[in-house]
Write an enzyme that holds these catalytic residues in place. Sequence first.
Site, PDB file in Angstrom:
ATOM      1  N   ASP A   1     -16.304  14.528  -6.396  1.00 32.59           N
ATOM      2  CA  ASP A   1     -16.614  14.447  -7.822  1.00 32.59           C
ATOM      3  C   ASP A   1     -17.319  15.732  -8.229  1.00 32.59           C
ATOM      4  O   ASP A   1     -18.331  16.107  -7.627  1.00 32.59           O
ATOM      5  CB  ASP A   1     -17.504  13.241  -8.110  1.00 32.59           C
ATOM      6  CG  ASP A   1     -16.797  11.932  -7.787  1.00 32.59           C
ATOM      7  OD1 ASP A   1     -15.588  11.827  -8.079  1.00 32.59           O
ATOM      8  OD2 ASP A   1     -17.448  11.020  -7.245  1.00 32.59           O
TER       9      ASP A   1
ATOM     10  N   TYR B   1      -5.556  24.723 -16.022  1.00 27.52           N
ATOM     11  CA  TYR B   1      -6.198  24.771 -14.705  1.00 27.52           C
ATOM     12  C   TYR B   1      -5.812  23.543 -13.890  1.00 27.52           C
ATOM     13  O   TYR B   1      -5.379  23.647 -12.744  1.00 27.52           O
ATOM     14  CB  TYR B   1      -7.709  24.857 -14.937  1.00 27.52           C
ATOM     15  CG  TYR B   1      -8.594  24.947 -13.739  1.00 27.52           C
ATOM     16  CD1 TYR B   1      -8.752  26.138 -13.048  1.00 27.52           C
ATOM     17  CD2 TYR B   1      -9.356  23.850 -13.334  1.00 27.52           C
ATOM     18  CE1 TYR B   1      -9.619  26.235 -11.975  1.00 27.52           C
ATOM     19  CE2 TYR B   1     -10.227  23.933 -12.262  1.00 27.52           C
ATOM     20  CZ  TYR B   1     -10.356  25.129 -11.585  1.00 27.52           C
ATOM     21  OH  TYR B   1     -11.226  25.226 -10.519  1.00 27.52           O
TER      22      TYR B   1
ATOM     23  N   ASP C   1     -18.192  28.541  -6.388  1.00 28.23           N
ATOM     24  CA  ASP C   1     -17.685  27.207  -6.067  1.00 28.23           C
ATOM     25  C   ASP C   1     -17.968  26.884  -4.616  1.00 28.23           C
ATOM     26  O   ASP C   1     -17.263  27.368  -3.731  1.00 28.23           O
ATOM     27  CB  ASP C   1     -16.192  27.164  -6.356  1.00 28.23           C
ATOM     28  CG  ASP C   1     -15.585  25.790  -6.217  1.00 28.23           C
ATOM     29  OD1 ASP C   1     -16.258  24.865  -5.735  1.00 28.23           O
ATOM     30  OD2 ASP C   1     -14.401  25.642  -6.574  1.00 28.23           O
TER      31      ASP C   1
ATOM     32  N   ASP D   1     -17.289  21.234 -13.606  1.00 25.70           N
ATOM     33  CA  ASP D   1     -17.097  22.684 -13.696  1.00 25.70           C
ATOM     34  C   ASP D   1     -17.533  23.171 -15.066  1.00 25.70           C
ATOM     35  O   ASP D   1     -17.414  22.447 -16.062  1.00 25.70           O
ATOM     36  CB  ASP D   1     -15.620  23.063 -13.533  1.00 25.70           C
ATOM     37  CG  ASP D   1     -15.210  23.278 -12.085  1.00 25.70           C
ATOM     38  OD1 ASP D   1     -16.014  23.032 -11.169  1.00 25.70           O
ATOM     39  OD2 ASP D   1     -14.054  23.696 -11.882  1.00 25.70           O
TER      40      ASP D   1
END
Length: 125
Positions: free
Chosen positions: A96, A14, A38, A99
Amino acid sequence: MPDPVRMEAAVHEYVAAFADGSPERVAALFAEDATVEDPVGTPPHVGREAILVFYAESMKTGAKLTLEGPVRLTADHAVFPFSVHLHWEGSDKRVDVIDTFRFNENNQIIEMRAYFGPLNMHGFA
């Protein structure tokens, strides 16, 4: 149960796909019916095609990711802190983020959630 080695490898792929500006490589990590939220609290992108479109748009900012600690693995989840560096509206910015990826038994991501908010966004006015 997904393979922890492959789960961690997916996180590194990723990050590498962002470095190469390849939304196709990112989308390939996801199951056909996966979701991407997201950031958390926004409507999810559902399905690999929608996820590809989302990441293609995200990469237009020149976003690059830097891991900010080790990948944490538990059961079917990978969790990782990282920073996003991008050039936006004439200056360099940093966000910052943490995930979470949830994987299926085929080691595909079935759910991604990104945790960040205004206090995690640096250089935005």
